[in-house]
Design a protein around this motif. Sequence first.
Motif, PDB file in Angstrom:
ATOM      1  N   GLN A 135     -14.544   1.977  11.737  1.00  0.00           N
ATOM      2  CA  GLN A 135     -13.403   2.713  11.557  1.00  0.00           C
ATOM      3  C   GLN A 135     -13.292   4.129  12.071  1.00  0.00           C
ATOM      4  OE1 GLN A 135     -12.765   1.271   7.480  1.00  0.00           O
ATOM      5  NE2 GLN A 135     -12.328  -0.502   8.188  1.00  0.00           N
ATOM      6  N   GLU A 136     -14.638   4.701  12.063  1.00  0.00           N
ATOM      7  CA  GLU A 136     -14.775   5.994  12.770  1.00  0.00           C
ATOM      8  C   GLU A 136     -14.782   5.883  14.283  1.00  0.00           C
ATOM      9  OE1 GLU A 136     -18.060   8.406  11.293  1.00  0.00           O
ATOM     10  OE2 GLU A 136     -17.905   7.741   9.315  1.00  0.00           O
ATOM     11  N   GLY A 137     -14.573   4.759  14.794  1.00  0.00           N
ATOM     12  CA  GLY A 137     -14.523   4.398  16.231  1.00  0.00           C
ATOM     13  C   GLY A 137     -15.833   4.872  17.148  1.00  0.00           C
ATOM     14  N   VAL A 138     -16.953   4.952  16.531  1.00  0.00           N
ATOM     15  CA  VAL A 138     -18.157   5.350  17.331  1.00  0.00           C
ATOM     16  C   VAL A 138     -18.894   4.014  17.779  1.00  0.00           C
ATOM     17  CG1 VAL A 138     -18.557   7.545  16.536  1.00  0.00           C
ATOM     18  CG2 VAL A 138     -19.330   5.287  15.047  1.00  0.00           C
ATOM     19  N   VAL A 139     -18.584   2.708  17.303  1.00  0.00           N
ATOM     20  CA  VAL A 139     -19.343   1.385  17.460  1.00  0.00           C
ATOM     21  C   VAL A 139     -18.885   0.911  18.666  1.00  0.00           C
ATOM     22  CG1 VAL A 139     -19.882  -0.860  16.534  1.00  0.00           C
ATOM     23  CG2 VAL A 139     -19.482   1.168  15.099  1.00  0.00           C
ATOM     24  N   ALA A 140     -19.658   0.253  19.357  1.00  0.00           N
ATOM     25  CA  ALA A 140     -19.434  -0.464  20.659  1.00  0.00           C
ATOM     26  C   ALA A 140     -19.371  -1.936  20.826  1.00  0.00           C
ATOM     27  CB  ALA A 140     -20.356   0.254  21.885  1.00  0.00           C
ATOM     28  N   PRO A 141     -18.373  -2.715  20.440  1.00  0.00           N
ATOM     29  CA  PRO A 141     -18.345  -4.018  20.270  1.00  0.00           C
ATOM     30  C   PRO A 141     -18.383  -4.972  21.812  1.00  0.00           C
ATOM     31  CG  PRO A 141     -16.245  -3.401  19.631  1.00  0.00           C
ATOM     32  CD  PRO A 141     -16.924  -2.228  20.066  1.00  0.00           C
ATOM     33  N   TYR A 142     -18.106  -4.093  22.790  1.00  0.00           N
ATOM     34  CA  TYR A 142     -17.683  -4.860  24.265  1.00  0.00           C
ATOM     35  C   TYR A 142     -18.756  -5.495  24.637  1.00  0.00           C
ATOM     36  CZ  TYR A 142     -19.449   0.079  24.892  1.00  0.00           C
ATOM     37  OH  TYR A 142     -20.196   1.280  24.677  1.00  0.00           O
ATOM     38  N   ASN A 143     -20.070  -5.022  24.692  1.00  0.00           N
ATOM     39  CA  ASN A 143     -21.099  -5.705  25.319  1.00  0.00           C
ATOM     40  C   ASN A 143     -21.956  -6.660  24.372  1.00  0.00           C
ATOM     41  OD1 ASN A 143     -22.436  -3.651  24.184  1.00  0.00           O
ATOM     42  ND2 ASN A 143     -23.014  -2.823  26.106  1.00  0.00           N
ATOM     43  N   ILE A 144     -21.989  -6.214  23.150  1.00  0.00           N
ATOM     44  CA  ILE A 144     -22.592  -7.087  22.016  1.00  0.00           C
ATOM     45  C   ILE A 144     -21.808  -8.419  22.014  1.00  0.00           C
ATOM     46  CG2 ILE A 144     -23.528  -7.329  19.733  1.00  0.00           C
ATOM     47  CD1 ILE A 144     -24.606  -4.962  21.476  1.00  0.00           C
ATOM     48  N   ASP A 145     -20.666  -8.374  21.836  1.00  0.00           N
ATOM     49  CA  ASP A 145     -19.785  -9.551  21.690  1.00  0.00           C
ATOM     50  C   ASP A 145     -20.102 -10.596  22.951  1.00  0.00           C
ATOM     51  OD1 ASP A 145     -18.078 -10.744  19.828  1.00  0.00           O
ATOM     52  OD2 ASP A 145     -16.508 -10.699  21.664  1.00  0.00           O
ATOM     53  N   GLU A 146     -20.226 -10.018  24.033  1.00  0.00           N
ATOM     54  CA  GLU A 146     -20.591 -10.793  25.212  1.00  0.00           C
ATOM     55  C   GLU A 146     -21.987 -11.603  24.838  1.00  0.00           C
ATOM     56  OE1 GLU A 146     -21.345  -9.162  29.467  1.00  0.00           O
ATOM     57  OE2 GLU A 146     -19.389  -7.944  28.738  1.00  0.00           O
ATOM     58  N   PRO A 156     -24.905   3.251  31.684  1.00  0.00           N
ATOM     59  CA  PRO A 156     -25.261   1.867  32.199  1.00  0.00           C
ATOM     60  C   PRO A 156     -26.639   1.551  31.855  1.00  0.00           C
ATOM     61  CG  PRO A 156     -24.698   3.207  33.971  1.00  0.00           C
ATOM     62  CD  PRO A 156     -24.530   4.114  32.922  1.00  0.00           C
ATOM     63  N   ASP A 157     -27.682   2.521  31.717  1.00  0.00           N
ATOM     64  CA  ASP A 157     -28.831   1.950  31.341  1.00  0.00           C
ATOM     65  C   ASP A 157     -28.730   1.570  29.816  1.00  0.00           C
ATOM     66  OD1 ASP A 157     -29.623   2.399  33.630  1.00  0.00           O
ATOM     67  OD2 ASP A 157     -30.866   4.185  33.492  1.00  0.00           O
ATOM     68  N   LYS A 158     -28.073   2.712  28.928  1.00  0.00           N
ATOM     69  CA  LYS A 158     -28.238   2.366  27.713  1.00  0.00           C
ATOM     70  C   LYS A 158     -27.346   0.920  27.319  1.00  0.00           C
ATOM     71  CE  LYS A 158     -29.407   6.662  25.653  1.00  0.00           C
ATOM     72  NZ  LYS A 158     -28.478   8.173  25.681  1.00  0.00           N
ATOM     73  N   GLN A 159     -26.228   0.761  28.104  1.00  0.00           N
ATOM     74  CA  GLN A 159     -25.324  -0.503  27.733  1.00  0.00           C
ATOM     75  C   GLN A 159     -26.481  -1.760  27.874  1.00  0.00           C
ATOM     76  OE1 GLN A 159     -21.731  -0.366  29.866  1.00  0.00           O
ATOM     77  NE2 GLN A 159     -20.894   1.592  28.590  1.00  0.00           N
ATOM     78  N   ALA A 160     -27.074  -1.391  29.191  1.00  0.00           N
ATOM     79  CA  ALA A 160     -28.130  -2.690  29.326  1.00  0.00           C
ATOM     80  C   ALA A 160     -29.179  -2.798  28.247  1.00  0.00           C
ATOM     81  CB  ALA A 160     -28.634  -2.388  30.734  1.00  0.00           C
ATOM     82  N   GLY A 161     -29.596  -1.827  27.884  1.00  0.00           N
ATOM     83  CA  GLY A 161     -30.463  -1.700  26.550  1.00  0.00           C
ATOM     84  C   GLY A 161     -30.001  -2.346  25.438  1.00  0.00           C
ATOM     85  N   GLN A 162     -28.696  -1.909  25.091  1.00  0.00           N
ATOM     86  CA  GLN A 162     -27.902  -2.739  24.162  1.00  0.00           C
ATOM     87  C   GLN A 162     -28.113  -4.278  23.972  1.00  0.00           C
ATOM     88  OE1 GLN A 162     -24.478  -0.149  23.872  1.00  0.00           O
ATOM     89  NE2 GLN A 162     -25.141   1.196  22.458  1.00  0.00           N
ATOM     90  N   LYS A 163     -27.372  -4.457  25.291  1.00  0.00           N
ATOM     91  CA  LYS A 163     -27.439  -6.003  25.524  1.00  0.00           C
ATOM     92  C   LYS A 163     -28.779  -6.717  25.202  1.00  0.00           C
ATOM     93  CE  LYS A 163     -23.601  -6.535  28.512  1.00  0.00           C
ATOM     94  NZ  LYS A 163     -23.222  -6.972  29.702  1.00  0.00           N
ATOM     95  N   LEU A 164     -29.702  -6.354  25.878  1.00  0.00           N
ATOM     96  CA  LEU A 164     -30.908  -6.724  26.006  1.00  0.00           C
ATOM     97  C   LEU A 164     -31.488  -6.753  24.470  1.00  0.00           C
ATOM     98  CD1 LEU A 164     -33.589  -7.875  27.144  1.00  0.00           C
ATOM     99  CD2 LEU A 164     -34.427  -5.526  27.693  1.00  0.00           C
TER     100      LEU A 164
END
Length: 418
Positions: free
Chosen positions: A95-106, A311-319
């Motif tokens: 609800q605070e808007g800081v969470v990133a669902p986009y790549n985890i849901d993928e 993009p490196d962090k997004q890739a890290g999150q997915k991994l």
Amino acid sequence: MKKIIIALITLAFTSTSSIAAPKIEVLHWWTSGGEAAALKVLKDDFAANGGEWLDMPVTGGGGDAANVALKARIVAGDPPSASQIKGPTIQEYDQEGVVAPYNIDEVAKSEGWDNLLDPMIAAIHKCENNSGPYCAAPVNIHRIDWMWANKAVFDANGISVPTTWDELNAAAEKLQAAGIIPFAHGGQAWQDATVFEAVAMGLGGNNYYKNCYVDLKENCLRSETTVKVFDQMRKLQGFTDEGSPGRDWNVATGMVIEGKAGFQIMGDWAKGEFTAAGKVPGVDYYCAATPSNNGYLYNVDSFIFYKSSDPDKQAGQKLLAKLMMGKNFQKVFNLYKGSIPARLDVSMDEFDKCAKTSNADIKTAGAKGGLVPSFAHGMAQGNTMKAALQDIITEHFNSDMSSVDAANALADSVLANM
Ligand code: GAL
């Protein structure tokens, strides 16, 4: 020709360097021997998959200090890429808007998380009020209502594992009379609350626990039963030693491992310490659920992932999300951690008898209405309400406050924070 080869080599290098290199900064509170051994499994997996891990440990069991550090990072607009977070707090951060669902849901979709998790556990990890995309990943299920006892100490004093709270008190009195510290306890607010919730579920029953600590009903909090729960807490306090206030939970576990104390009441991360010390259940120590009517206080460790444009962090999150929900990871990690896998398809064959008991009891508890969320570990309430309960429990434990006053103070504290 030479020019063409050089151009091709240059192109190859340029495109390689534009591929994201997985990086992750992880804020966590797993710093005890058993916790660190379990986390190492994840760090090693991450490195083996080409990832770069930046560690952000915050000492202090139970996560109270880590949550403060996390909040400060978020307020400063500089969240880590991932952090430990529990239950309803996942929704608060969403609800605070800081969470990133986009790549985890993928990742969740391609790995089929919906088919791998119990729907109740899955929902905890979905943003947008538990029904949107996945934004967090579960690594385990810890049970809170455990007693860990030194077998040699119990055997030498003719004590068998208690099955009622009266038996538990009698066992403690016997140890005390023999000059042994009965109850190894660390007097920190979250540890007091951990013991309290096991007593509350056990003495009060599953419905009492739900009414008071999940639904926060005032008449339940002020009831005679709550008074009895505080009476039992006072008894337990009498079984601790003088060094208890402020002691870390793993130091208390160490006292049981070394036979300096009889038992500890603590979640099964305590088993991680016995495992790290090479101890075997049934041989060196007993693990037994604290007395209850088919109750099971659950606590799921999860990680959430914060928005980042890197993009490196997004890739890290997915991994990281993919590895955390990996079948082999959930086995190996939980062998060290003391918990059981969150994934339903992991074989329990290699687990010890405590984990097998936990895995069987969670099913029985689910069928008999005894599966309840831990408030002391942030599964039943968000951080504010958790603190409102915890503050009174610890105040009572560390003073001569009467049980009646404590029950009323508990109700007042909850009402003031609603
Ligand atoms: C709990 C957490 C466990 C363990 C424990 C002690 O809240 O769920 O994984 O770390 O704190 O630090």
